[in-house]
Design a protein around this motif. Structure first.
Motif, PDB file in Angstrom:
ATOM      1  N   LEU A 125     -48.643   1.829-104.165  1.00  0.00           N
ATOM      2  CA  LEU A 125     -48.087   2.248-105.452  1.00  0.00           C
ATOM      3  C   LEU A 125     -46.570   2.115-105.464  1.00  0.00           C
ATOM      4  N   LEU A 126     -45.923   2.463-104.330  1.00  0.00           N
ATOM      5  CA  LEU A 126     -44.475   2.327-104.238  1.00  0.00           C
ATOM      6  C   LEU A 126     -44.045   0.869-104.369  1.00  0.00           C
ATOM      7  N   ILE A 127     -44.743  -0.021-103.677  1.00  0.00           N
ATOM      8  CA  ILE A 127     -44.409  -1.454-103.769  1.00  0.00           C
ATOM      9  C   ILE A 127     -44.626  -1.964-105.184  1.00  0.00           C
ATOM     10  N   GLY A 128     -45.726  -1.516-105.814  1.00  0.00           N
ATOM     11  CA  GLY A 128     -45.982  -1.940-107.185  1.00  0.00           C
ATOM     12  C   GLY A 128     -44.907  -1.468-108.142  1.00  0.00           C
TER      13      GLY A 128
ATOM     14  N   TYR B 182     -51.900   7.022 -97.125  1.00  0.00           N
ATOM     15  CA  TYR B 182     -50.579   6.416 -96.925  1.00  0.00           C
ATOM     16  C   TYR B 182     -50.547   4.985 -97.454  1.00  0.00           C
ATOM     17  N   VAL B 183     -51.624   4.242 -97.207  1.00  0.00           N
ATOM     18  CA  VAL B 183     -51.682   2.854 -97.674  1.00  0.00           C
ATOM     19  C   VAL B 183     -51.676   2.802 -99.196  1.00  0.00           C
ATOM     20  N   ILE B 184     -52.442   3.691 -99.823  1.00  0.00           N
ATOM     21  CA  ILE B 184     -52.485   3.712-101.288  1.00  0.00           C
ATOM     22  C   ILE B 184     -51.119   4.086-101.863  1.00  0.00           C
ATOM     23  N   LEU B 185     -50.490   5.142-101.299  1.00  0.00           N
ATOM     24  CA  LEU B 185     -49.173   5.565-101.784  1.00  0.00           C
ATOM     25  C   LEU B 185     -48.131   4.463-101.593  1.00  0.00           C
ATOM     26  N   HIS B 186     -48.189   3.796-100.435  1.00  0.00           N
ATOM     27  CA  HIS B 186     -47.225   2.727-100.188  1.00  0.00           C
ATOM     28  C   HIS B 186     -47.474   1.547-101.131  1.00  0.00           C
TER      29      HIS B 186
END
Length: 588
Positions: free
Chosen positions: A79-82, A73-77
């Motif tokens: 990526l979303l912020i990036g 979840y942290v990695i996906l989030h």
């Protein structure tokens, strides 16, 4: 006799010893070398090493499952912020568009999604577990307790309702100063409610608070979606996005059946019903990951708080704003078998009272306005709950509660298992829909054949030919009048309602596009009145879909389906009444 028994015991004991010797100690036969454990407890050979490595890896993953999920979840989030930061930079540096022009298609829409996603994360990780309990204990519970005490006093409750009613009456009197005929639909709305009370299954069990709040919410939705431009644009955007999403199912269908059948001549079985496969596929994936449970609980909690309805029927009603009667119940698939008869009636009424996003484009091609179609579905959602509980009040114990829904786990072994089983279940639903549609519509044509033959024998031919929809149209003439239609155009609108009720809404919208109505208000009222799936073919669809999804409750479905059909029809009329009350001449 004792000697025989003794001999048998000796033979049995000898056989056991021989079997034990052959299995464990016989040097010629010997044990299976693959099953010989090593001293450290690990199987021998390369295969054994790989097998034990696999077992150890699985155990480690199971021990650290929550940590790994959190890491994902942290990695996906991240990526979303990036990606959002990248899109923001590009929008500010290179785009000539503004936020106002991109709220439904470009960067503005991405910003809205980004805000909603982050709000959802904050809500489920911070607000719901920590802030809401504190708020409930310190403020909401004491306040709601005092309010409940006040409302238990009949005089106070009556006074509150009278104040709300007086405010609405004053607003309507002021707002209809340009055209007092706009007040006629208020009479129609009252008559429809009286009809529901007279034909209620359990008049003494009616929850009048729920009925009144359902009407108030319908009126409020009308103000938001008819009189407020921003609200109208929001729901129109949501409807467009839903249509685009479901349109991907048509691309998959065109790959299988060909563009000619799906896109050019738009065969119903190959175009519209293909969305059920896609939705069954996607919804099962969302259930497997627990996303759909959160959506169901969140929407259900909100509507349950406002109206007092249960989570399942509230969530189904909200889903029917954009999905059809066979797609929306898929959202509640694991809980359908636990629904009460009143909840099942609400599910069916919501399906009959609204239309799905998949068919809006077809209605628009016939000349209907998109804004009115979206508004009709939004306003009919709370009205369906309200009128359903008027006709079939709740008398059973609710089983599918917020707690039971939130604790439901996925029964699938993997995401591929969930997706494939969702598509397989959709196949059963589609086949049932097709068979029942053919049978019901064929029966209507059979009745029309008999009536036309009888009419020809007494001189009614050509445009005056007898048919079921023609007779039903005459019945709906008074209904058209109390919805606000001028009497000289009531026959045309009554015939449209008759076509929609006996054939389907496609034929009604097609006929509406051909009519040359003098009054623009008449066309708007007719649009709201026929914007629903209440027709004989839909009865077949409803029975087929729910019988597959809840086979143990098939007898309840067949018992209540016609009552729900009538309720869905009247809900469309109620929505037309409120729209006629609220739409001023300048918006026509």
């Amino acid at each position: 006799m004792s000697q025989v028994n003794s001999s048998l015991e000796v033979l049995t004991h000898s056989n056991r010893n021989i079997h034990h010797t052959l299995e464990i100690g016989d040097p010629e036969i010997g044990p299976d070398p693959k099953k010989v454990p090593l001293e450290n407890g690990i199987s021998g050979g390369l295969t054994g090493m790989l097998e034990n490595f696999h077992i150890g890896t699985n155990k480690a993953l199971q021990r650290n499952r929550k940590r790994l999920e959190l890491l994902c979840y942290v990695i996906l989030h991240g990526l979303l912020i990036g990606y959002f930061s990248w899109a923001t930079y590009y929008f500010l540096e290179y785009s000539d568009s503004t936020l106002d022009t991109t709220t439904c298609s470009g960067y503005g829409f991405l910003m809205i999604l980004f805000i909603f996603i982050n709000f959802g994360i904050i809500y489920y990780w911070l607000i719901k577990p920590f802030v809401i309990p504190i708020f409930n204990n310190l403020l909401w519970k004491p306040l709601s307790k005092e309010i409940s005490k006040l409302l238990t006093i009949r005089f106070v409750k009556l006074l509150v309702y009278l104040i709300i009613f007086a405010a609405i009456v004053i607003y309507l009197i002021y707002d209809t100063s340009d055209n007092r005929r706009r007040l006629i639909p208020a009479i129609g709305l009252t008559l429809f409610l009286i009809f529901g009370f007279l034909f209620s299954q359990h008049p003494g069990q009616i929850n009048w608070n729920l009925v009144i709040w359902g009407l108030l919410i319908q009126f409020a939705f009308g103000l938001l979606t008819i009189r407020w431009d921003v609200g109208r644009n929001i729901f129109e955007c949501l409807g467009n996005k839903t249509t685009i999403f479901l349109g991907y199912a048509m691309d998959g269908s065109a790959f299988v059946y060909g563009d000619y059948l799906v896109h050019e001549i738009a065969v119903f079985a190959f175009q519209a019903l293909s969305t059920i496969y896609f939705l069954g596929f996607m919804i099962n994936i969302l259930y497997h990951y627990g996303i759909m449970q959160k959506i169901v609980v969140t929407i259900g909690e909100f509507l349950q708080l406002v109206m007092g309805t249960t989570i399942c029927e509230s969530s189904n009603s909200a889903a029917n704003i954009f999905l059809g009667m066979s797609e929306a119940p898929l959202l509640l698939k694991p809980y359908l078998s636990d629904l009460t008869a009143s909840e099942i009636h609400s599910v069916m009424t919501s399906g009959f009272a609204t239309v799905s996003g998949t068919v809006l484009a077809a209605y628009i091609s016939f000349g209907a306005e998109a804004s009115h179609l979206i508004t009709a579905s939004v306003m009919s959602a709370p009205a369906a709950l309200c009128y359903s509980k008027l006709l079939v009040p709740e008398t059973e114990k609710i089983v599918a509660t917020k707690e039971s829904i939130s604790l439901t786990k996925s029964e699938y072994t993997s995401v591929l298992d969930a997706a494939s089983k969702g598509a397989s279940l959709a196949l059963e639903v589609v086949l049932g829909i097709i068979s029942n549609l053919i049978a019901f519509i064929a029966f209507i044509f059979f009745l029309n054949g008999i009536l036309s033959w009888m009419g020809e024998l007494v001189g009614y031919t050509g445009v005056n030919v007898w048919s079921v929809e023609r007779f039903v149209g005459y019945i709906f003439m008074p209904v058209s009048y109390i919805m606000g239609v001028p009497w000289d155009e009531c026959e045309d609108v009554g015939r449209l309602i008759g076509i929609k009720t006996i054939i389907n809404e496609f034929a009604a919208f097609k006929e509406l596009g051909k009519l040359n109505l003098k009054n623009k208000r008449t066309k708007v009222i007719a649009t709201y009145a026929i914007c629903g799936f209440s027709n004989p073919g839909s009865i077949g669809i409803m029975i087929s879909a729910l019988s597959v999804l809840m086979p143990t409750k098939r007898h309840v479905v067949t018992k209540l389906v016609f009552r729900a059909f009538i309720a869905g029809e009247i809900v469309c009329f109620m929505t037309a009444c409120i729209a006629a009350l609220l739409i001023p001449e300048k918006l026509l």
